[in-house]
Each structure stands twice: as structure tokens, then as C-alpha cells.
Write a protein that holds these residues in place. Structure first.
Motif, PDB file in Angstrom:
ATOM      1  N   ASN A  95       0.778   7.176  -6.703  1.00  0.00           N
ATOM      2  CA  ASN A  95      -0.420   7.914  -7.086  1.00  0.00           C
ATOM      3  C   ASN A  95      -0.298   9.410  -6.795  1.00  0.00           C
ATOM      4  O   ASN A  95      -1.228  10.171  -7.054  1.00  0.00           O
ATOM      5  N   ARG A  96       0.834   9.818  -6.256  1.00  0.00           N
ATOM      6  CA  ARG A  96       1.082  11.236  -6.035  1.00  0.00           C
ATOM      7  C   ARG A  96       1.560  11.873  -7.335  1.00  0.00           C
ATOM      8  O   ARG A  96       1.764  11.204  -8.344  1.00  0.00           O
ATOM      9  N   THR A 109       1.260  11.122 -12.709  1.00  0.00           N
ATOM     10  CA  THR A 109       1.738  10.373 -11.545  1.00  0.00           C
ATOM     11  C   THR A 109       2.849   9.414 -11.987  1.00  0.00           C
ATOM     12  O   THR A 109       3.012   9.140 -13.190  1.00  0.00           O
ATOM     13  N   GLN A 142      -4.566  -0.286  -9.351  1.00  0.00           N
ATOM     14  CA  GLN A 142      -4.188   0.513  -8.188  1.00  0.00           C
ATOM     15  C   GLN A 142      -4.188   2.017  -8.461  1.00  0.00           C
ATOM     16  O   GLN A 142      -4.070   2.811  -7.524  1.00  0.00           O
ATOM     17  N   PRO A 192       0.817  -1.228   0.000  1.00  0.00           N
ATOM     18  CA  PRO A 192       0.000   0.000   0.000  1.00  0.00           C
ATOM     19  C   PRO A 192       0.847   1.273   0.000  1.00  0.00           C
ATOM     20  O   PRO A 192       0.423   2.298  -0.545  1.00  0.00           O
ATOM     21  N   LYS A 193       2.029   1.222   0.614  1.00  0.00           N
ATOM     22  CA  LYS A 193       2.884   2.410   0.628  1.00  0.00           C
ATOM     23  C   LYS A 193       3.362   2.742  -0.779  1.00  0.00           C
ATOM     24  O   LYS A 193       3.433   3.911  -1.172  1.00  0.00           O
ATOM     25  N   GLU A 244       0.436   4.249  -2.704  1.00  0.00           N
ATOM     26  CA  GLU A 244       0.194   5.635  -2.294  1.00  0.00           C
ATOM     27  C   GLU A 244       1.230   6.575  -2.904  1.00  0.00           C
ATOM     28  O   GLU A 244       0.893   7.654  -3.403  1.00  0.00           O
ATOM     29  N   ARG A 247      -5.227   5.797  -9.120  1.00  0.00           N
ATOM     30  CA  ARG A 247      -6.323   6.652  -8.666  1.00  0.00           C
ATOM     31  C   ARG A 247      -7.204   7.021  -9.855  1.00  0.00           C
ATOM     32  O   ARG A 247      -6.838   6.852 -11.020  1.00  0.00           O
TER      33      ARG A 247
END
Length: 535
Positions: free
Chosen positions: A323-324, A392, A377, A316-317, A320, A379
Motif C-alpha cells: 500500500n506504499r 501502489t 486490503q 499484514p506486513k 502494508e 488503501r
């Protein structure tokens, strides 16, 4: 004045007591290492020195029974005490020199295994490597050893050959007589029994399996001793049946300071239009890809592919972070990304497969799984995505996948059949464009996933389609790669193995209509095929 004939054993008892006290506090691993280091020759020297010491200490007793032989008076100022001291000092130095490196032999494989297991359980991996690496070749030889009688029985046992042609034609096979059948069965049982007696070989095999299946040890090897890890893969073919390659590659990808990342960052010089150079200094890449059949034999594609898929599915890290906003990912961050590293490894491997004439697609279809994992995964579309080339890191990775897969197809123009080994090109079913044609199938699936995804905005869909069609434009007018060009059109529009859905073809037509008119004008056959597919 003390009696000269008295026997003073106090110094000898002191020395023996000191040895016993030191031995009692020595760690188990050190004791095992000592036992492993001291051979029969060293033990003979130790026993000889202690006999000489006792010979000097019990001189009066031996003289009284006539068993003492004198070599004359003492010289150079030496006497009995100083001679005993020099003998023990020399013995200590001798053992120190001879015991610097343990000696592995069939007779002491049990001690060696205990020492290795002790170091493994206590996680003293540096000591373990220093112990095993010099003895690795001997350990392999011991694991493969079979008793002479077992080998003789194996050669003597007749092998019954099946007459496949007779079986297929319905003819019953001939039965061997009872004597031959009994003789063959007896020799087979003898071979099996004798092979089972060889416990050192069994211990060595079990030890090797334990080392290759220890995730923490393999992780340490990958980071601290990658060359030894490559040596294990090279010298122990049986490792392909173990989990070592998967653990080794996963560990290299997990640590972004490992040698693999250093080599990938420094391995950007081209050896052709798309093919990357493989200097011997990049030892990991050179080992696996200089002869890409090595990577194929060890299932490297599976090790890389599953490691990347697992990260996309379970980290998950990572999701995340990717997706930035892109930030400096394209310039710096990608060199620390396990997903990007996996993509680059596939890039190098497949290009080498193309130029080495491999008739194996090397599971380049993992790119389709990477694409699906990223889209799963990613966004949802953001309002300002159209303002950035790569909104991203996930968008940047999708671009890399489409670009690299397109380059595999384009690489069919660069294949030099004369540079491929003759034993490959002389095979009757050899196809110099086998991998590029398979790459069209993969690219079609990738483009279909991107075009159909609601998480991708129109601008990025156009961008990815342009990347793919630009390479098609390069190959479409070259007669020798006509099959690849036809496969490209069919794969992107209709699909090769699985037919595409009407909704996808409609969406593809819509996006294609938004492309630059110059590009659409240069590939009229693609536009016509797309129009026909919509009917």
C-alpha cells in the motif's frame, strides 16, 4: 624368558575394549546407519576375521588338541602379532568401504525407518536427504509390494459385475449360488489377511507419508533440494493424496531466494505473442508446464492459488508494503513478491493449457479471488493517485491480472490446432477455444470488481477497461473466434453465470464514456450492447 606356549590375549582384549568404548559413545543415528549399512555378507566377513584372529591367538591350545593346521613358517618378516594387526586393519578398511552407503531391503526397513525418524526429529535434513534420495526408488517398491499369495488370491477371486442396464430397467439382478458366494468371500478375506501381514510395506508407506507431510522438511527440500522434491512428485503418484505439493509450492513461494524465483525472472522470453518459452534448464517450470496435465493432475492451481490468497488475507506486513508508493516494485520488487510470482505461474500455466488444447480451465478463476483480496486490503483513494500510472504495488498487481487475463482471451487467435496432440483434438467435444472463453468469464468478474470499487479512482478504472477492450478489438472481427468475442461482451456487461447489477452497468457506462473516442468508435457493438443493457 616368557614361555612360548603361553597365550597372551592382552592385545585382543585391548582391541575389543576399544571397540566397546567407541560403540558406547557413538550417537544413535550413527549406530542405526551402521546397522543399516552392514549386510549379511559383511557380518560373515567380520565373523570370519574374528575366528581367524582367535585361531592365531589360541594356537597353542589348538595344537594340543590337534585342531591347528600349519601352513609352514611365517614369510616376509610377518609373525602372529603382525598378522593379527593386518587382519584387523583389513577388516576396518573393508567395513569402511562397504558401509559408505546404507543398503535398503525389506528385512531392514524397520532400522531404516528408525534412522529416518531420528534425523527428522533432530532436523538433520541434509543427512536425511543423503540417506533417502539414493534409496527412494527401493523405498517406493517396498511400499507397493504385496505377498505372492495375496496377489494370487486377488486374481483368483471372481469379481461380480453389476448389470447397470438391468438395474435401471427395473430387472432384479440374478443371485449367485451359495458355493460361488462362499468361495468369493473366502478368497477376499484371504487376500485382505495376507496383505495385512506385509509389515515392511506398511512401514514404508508410513515412512513416505511422514516425509511428505513434514512442513519443515518439505520447506528444506524446496529451498535446498528442489530436484529431489520434483522427483518425489514424479515417481510417487500417491503424493497427490498427501499435502506435499501444497507444502512444496508454498515453501517455494515463501522463500524469495528459492529456485522458483530465479526461474521466473529468467523465463521472460516469448514463444509466440503471449506464450512464454519453457527451456529445460528452468526445471521447476518445465516439469509442471511442459505437459500441463501434470500440473492439473497434482492440483498445482490450488497450491498456488491458496498460497497467494493466504498471504493477501493474513500477512499484514505484505499489505502494508504493497500500500506504499510503487517505488522500484515494477523493476525490482516484483521479482521478490509471492503474489506476483503466483500471478506469473498462472500466466504460464493457462497459456500452456490453451496451446495444448486442455479442456480444463485450470482454475484460472483464482484471478478473481486475487482481485477481491487485493481490493479488500487496498488503501482508500489518495488525492494524488491520478498523477501516477501505478500509485501502489497493489495497483500494479491489478494491472498484471487484467492484462494477463486479457492476453488469455487474445491467445485464441494464436491457437494452432495442428500442433495439439491428436488424442486431444479427436475427442468429440473438443473445443480449441475452451479456455479463452472461460477467461472472458473471469475477466468480466475482475473488471466488475474494479469498476465497482470505491478504492479505485476514475483514471485507473479507465486504464483497466482500456486494457481489456484493446484485446477485444483484436479478436472481434475474426469469424473463427466469434463465440469468444460474444462471450467477452456478455461477460463484461451482463455477466455469464451471475447477472450484473444495474449500478455496475451504470458505472461501466459512465467510465466507458470517458474513454478515448477512437477506441469507442472502433467497438460500436460493445457500446450498443452496453446501451441496451442500461434500458
Amino acid at each position: 624368558m616368557p614361555n612360548e606356549t603361553s597365550i597372551d590375549t592382552s592385545s585382543l582384549l585391548t582391541i575389543l575394549g576399544l571397540i566397546a568404548a567407541v560403540w558406547a559413545i557413538v550417537p544413535t543415528a550413527t549406530r542405526l546407519r551402521f546397522k543399516l549399512s552392514v549386510t549379511w555378507f559383511e557380518w560373515l566377513v567380520v565373523v570370519g576375521v574374528f575366528l581367524a584372529v582367535h585361531y592365531l591367538v589360541f594356537e597353542p591350545t589348538l595344537r594340543s588338541v590337534g585342531l591347528y593346521h600349519s601352513f609352514g613358517p611365517w614369510k616376509w618378516g610377518l609373525d602372529k602379532s603382525s598378522s593379527i594387526y593386518l587382519l584387523l586393519l583389513g577388516l576396518g578398511l573393508f567395513i569402511l568401504v562397504r558401509a559408505r552407503a546404507p543398503k535398503l531391503a525389506r528385512r531392514n526397513i524397520g532400522v531404516f525407518a528408525k534412522l529416518v525418524n531420528n534425523l527428522l526429529l533432530t532436523k538433520r535434513y541434509d543427512e536425511l536427504v543423503s540417506l533417502v534420495e539414493p534409496q527412494f526408488s527401493k523405498l517406493l517398491n517396498i511400499s507397493r509390494y504385496r505377498p505372492l499369495l495375496a496377489r494370487a488370491a486377488a486374481k483368483m477371486a471372481p469379481r461380480s459385475a453389476l448389470d447397470l442396464e438391468a438395474i435401471l430397467s427395473g430387472v432384479r439382478p440374478k443371485h449367485e449360488n451359495h458355493l460361488k458366494h462362499w468361495f468369493r468371500s473366502a478368497l477376499t478375506r484371504l487376500e485382505s489377511t495376507l496383505a495385512g501381514w506385509d509389515s515392511p510395506a506398511d512401514q514404508a508407506q508410513e515412512l513416505l507419508r511422514g516425509l511428505s507431510n513434514s512442513p519443515s522438511l518439505v520447506t528444506h527440500l524446496a529451498v535446498a533440494y528442489p530436484d529431489f522434491g520434483l522427483r518425489i512428485i514424479l515417481e510417487w503418484p500417491e503424493v497427490v493424496r498427501e499435502d506435499f505439493v501444497e507444502l512444496f509450492m508454498d515453501a517455494l513461494l515463501s522463500d524469495n531466494s528459492s529456485r522458483l524465483y530465479v526461474e521466473l525472472k529468467s523465463n521472460e522470453n516469448l514463444s509466440g505473442r503471449h506464450r512464454l518459452a519453457l527451456p529445460p534448464t528452468n526445471r521447476i517450470l518445465y516439469f509442471f508446464f511442459r505437459d500441463v496435465s501434470v500440473a492439473a493432475h497434482h492440483g498445482l492451481y490450488r497450491a498456488i492459488g491458496e498460497s497467494v490468497r493466504r498471504r493477501l488475507d493474513e500477512d499484514p506486513k505484505l499489505v502494508e508494503a504493497y500500500n506504499r508508493s510503487l517505488g522500484y516494485f515494477a523493476e525490482v520488487g516484483k521479482y521478490h513478491s509471492p503474489v506476483y510470482a503466483g500471478i506469473k505461474l498462472f500466466e504460464i500455466m493457462i497459456h500452456e493449457g490453451i496451446h495444448q488444447g486442455q479442456q480444463d480451465h485450470l482454475w484460472l478463476f483464482y484471478f478473481t479471488h486475487f482481485t477481491d483480496g487485493i481490493l479488500e486490503q487496498m488503501r482508500d483513494v489518495a488525492p494524488d493517485d491520478g498523477n501516477h500510472e501505478f500509485p501502489t504495488p497493489f495497483h500494479y498487481l491489478l494491472y498484471q491480472i487484467v492484462s494477463i487475463a486479457s492476453n488469455w482471451i487474445d491467445d485464441c487467435l494464436e491457437v494452432d490446432v495442428a500442433a495439439i496432440a491428436k488424442d486431444v483434438t479427436e475427442k468429440p467435444d473438443f473445443d480449441a477455444y475452451y479456455i479463452p472463453e472461460k477467461a472472458t468469464d473471469a475477466l468480466g468478474t475482475i473488471v466488475q470488481s474494479i469498476i465497482s470499487s470505491p478504492k479505485i479512482d476514475d483514471r485507473f478504472k479507465r486504464y483497466m477497461l482500456e486494457v481489456a477492450l484493446s484485446q477485444y478489438k483484436r479478436i472481434k472481427n475474426t469469424p473463427r473466434v466469434t463465440t469468444v468475442a460474444r462471450s467477452f461482451i456478455k461477460s463484461l456487461i451482463n455477466g455469464l453465470d451471475l447477472p450484473t447489477r444495474p449500478a455496475y452497468r451504470h458505472e461501466l457506462h459512465r467510465v466507458f464514456g470517458q474513454l478515448d473516442h477512437v477506441l469507442r468508435h472502433e467497438i460500436p457493438e460493445f457500446a450498443q450492447a452496453l446501451e441496451d443493457a442500461r434500458q
